[in-house]
Write an enzyme that holds these catalytic residues in place. Structure first.
Site, PDB file in Angstrom:
ATOM      1  N   ASP A  13       3.036   0.961  39.400  1.00 12.11           N
ATOM      2  CA  ASP A  13       3.176   2.374  38.969  1.00 12.11           C
ATOM      3  C   ASP A  13       4.087   3.173  39.895  1.00 12.11           C
ATOM      4  O   ASP A  13       4.978   3.886  39.443  1.00 12.11           O
ATOM      5  CB  ASP A  13       1.815   3.052  38.722  1.00 12.11           C
ATOM      6  CG  ASP A  13       0.890   3.136  39.924  1.00 12.11           C
ATOM      7  OD1 ASP A  13       1.204   2.527  40.973  1.00 12.11           O
ATOM      8  OD2 ASP A  13      -0.155   3.823  39.820  1.00 12.11           O
ATOM      9  N   ASP A  64      -4.012   5.851  37.726  1.00 10.25           N
ATOM     10  CA  ASP A  64      -5.458   6.086  37.648  1.00 10.25           C
ATOM     11  C   ASP A  64      -5.771   7.439  37.012  1.00 10.25           C
ATOM     12  O   ASP A  64      -6.647   7.548  36.149  1.00 10.25           O
ATOM     13  CB  ASP A  64      -6.080   6.016  39.046  1.00 10.25           C
ATOM     14  CG  ASP A  64      -5.797   4.697  39.737  1.00 10.25           C
ATOM     15  OD1 ASP A  64      -5.309   3.778  39.069  1.00 10.25           O
ATOM     16  OD2 ASP A  64      -6.056   4.602  40.949  1.00 10.25           O
TER      17      ASP A  64
HETATM   18  C1  GLA Z   1      -4.527   2.316  43.199  1.00 11.53           C
HETATM   19  C2  GLA Z   1      -3.587   3.499  43.005  1.00 11.53           C
HETATM   20  C3  GLA Z   1      -2.745   3.343  41.735  1.00 11.53           C
HETATM   21  C4  GLA Z   1      -2.068   1.974  41.694  1.00 11.53           C
HETATM   22  C5  GLA Z   1      -3.079   0.861  41.996  1.00 11.53           C
HETATM   23  C6  GLA Z   1      -2.412  -0.481  42.114  1.00 11.53           C
HETATM   24  O1  GLA Z   1      -5.490   2.283  42.194  1.00 11.53           O
HETATM   25  O2  GLA Z   1      -4.307   4.707  42.936  1.00 11.53           O
HETATM   26  O3  GLA Z   1      -1.813   4.370  41.644  1.00 11.53           O
HETATM   27  O4  GLA Z   1      -0.984   1.932  42.558  1.00 11.53           O
HETATM   28  O5  GLA Z   1      -3.797   1.108  43.198  1.00 11.53           O
HETATM   29  O6  GLA Z   1      -1.888  -0.862  40.896  1.00 11.53           O
END
Ligand code: GLA
Length: 383
Positions: A35, A169
């Site tokens: 992301d 997320d």
């Molecule tokens: C965490 C971060 C997300 C993403 C994931 C890995 O959950 O909050 O933004 O980078 O790790 O995919």
């Protein structure tokens, strides 16, 4: 029950009731650490959430109580951090709404709680940020879009929790829909709903109980390594602004000019975007076997090239690999602990859970927690 506990405490404190909101945690089927490299992810919201009861109080004071921590605090919208780590996410949301939209929330009285396992890789912090962002926006009538609220949560995480996370997320917690995954393009922020109701398979999370707060892990270090890789590649390819723009061929050309560890991190990200694309095509074609193979490939990359797994996660994925009927399995989320996500044929579900539990306990002295995943709706007002 959690909602009763929240409403009883709210009544006890304020002799009335308030509006009730919820925002869920998330799973991600494939596309990890892509992301913030502006690639693709495939998350869905889950049936575990942060719930809050809230009313505006017409003052500039924010009074918030947590039923889970049995703590409460009062603060003003002046950006000063709290000694309670949970409160900093809420302060962050209020401050980032002000920063991004110029709007200042009225003070409020609030009681909240949740059932998203903390530090389990299901994004309890994004659920907390999204629940407050959603409620504040609704009650004050700010008219911010869900995507704007997701950015608010992401920036709260950057500036008030010290994690330079991507948008996945908070996006998933706000936009989730029942029975649907979302294929999000993290550059354009356009997304596609992907129906995900498996007939013959179940999706299970096995939680290692290894807790992480991403701020204390190498999460930000990985992000920095990706940026380093991009800078090296951009010397030859000025059009490249993120690993999203990089092909395996471009990586080969700069191999001798880039630190080998940085190179390996970049390779993982470039390959993960390709795996996600293959996995989505397979899903659309009803080819769950290929989908699962890409999940295993994702774990291999996360563990060996990106180095964000841990022995407990690797152990669970190895068991999954050696259990016939387990279609795919990988660590999920930021890593360094938390859970694995596995797609498992219905008929081997119980046996896989049993086997993984027994073997894990033998090895690590405690049982993993088991959750069946239900893809559910995103942030919403309940009453
Ligand atoms: C965490 C971060 C997300 C993403 C994931 C890995 O959950 O909050 O933004 O980078 O790790 O995919």
């Amino acid at each position: 029950m959690l909602l009763d506990k929240i409403s009883n405490l709210f009544k006890e404190k304020y002799s009335t009731s308030g509006a009730v909101f919820a925002a869920p945690g998330r799973v991600n089927l494939i596309g990890e650490h892509t992301d913030y490299n502006l690639g693709f992810v495939l998350p869905g919201a889950i049936d575990k959430a942060i719930f809050l009861e809230i009313r505006l109080n017409g003052t500039d004071s924010f009074n918030v109580a947590s039923v889970d921590f049995n703590e409460e605090t009062t603060f003003k919208a002046d950006g000063q951090k709290s000694s309670y780590s949970w409160a900093n996410y809420i302060i962050g949301v209020i401050m980032e709404i002000k920063e991004i939209s110029g709007k200042v929330s009225q003070g409020f009285d609030c009681v909240f709680g949740g059932n998203v396992p903390l530090g389990g890789g299901m994004s309890s912090s994004a659920a907390l940020e999204s629940a407050f962002a959603f409620a504040i926006n609704e009650l004050n009538g700010f008219g911010l879009s869900k995507m704007e609220l997701a950015k608010v949560g992401q920036m709260a995480e950057h500036h008030y929790a010290g994690v330079r996370c991507g948008i996945m997320d908070q996006f998933a917690s706000l936009h989730g829909e029942e029975g649907k995954l979302m294929k999000l393009d993290c550059r354009s922020l356009e997304y596609e709903l992907v129906p995900f109701k498996l007939q013959d398979h179940k999706v299970i999370l096995l939680d290692t109980n290894v807790k992480h707060s991403l701020a204390s892990t190498e999460y930000n270090v990985r992000r920095g390594q990706c940026e380093e890789g991009v800078a090296a590649i951009a010397k030859r390819h000025p059009e490249v602004h993120s690993l999203r723009d990089v092909t395996p061929e471009m990586l080969e050309v700069v191999r001798s000019e880039v630190d080998p560890v940085t190179m390996m991190r970049c390779e993982y990200v470039v390959e993960e975007n390709i795996r996600l694309s293959n996995a989505c095509k397979a899903l659309a074609a009803g080819d769950i076997q290929t989908f699962g193979k890409e999940m295993f490939g994702s774990h291999e990359g996360l563990s060996k090239k990106y180095a964000v797994s841990c022995q407990e996660l690797d152990f669970l994925v190895d068991i999954a690999k050696s259990t016939p009927g387990v279609i795919g399995s990988r660590m999920m989320g930021g890593g360094f602990g938390g859970c694995t996500i596995s797609v498992v044929a219905n008929e081997v579900h119980d046996q896989f859970v049993q086997n993984a539990t027994v073997e894990f306990e033998k090895q690590f002295g405690q049982k993993p927690l088991v959750y069946d995943v239900v893809i559910s709706s995103g942030a919403r007002r309940l009453s």
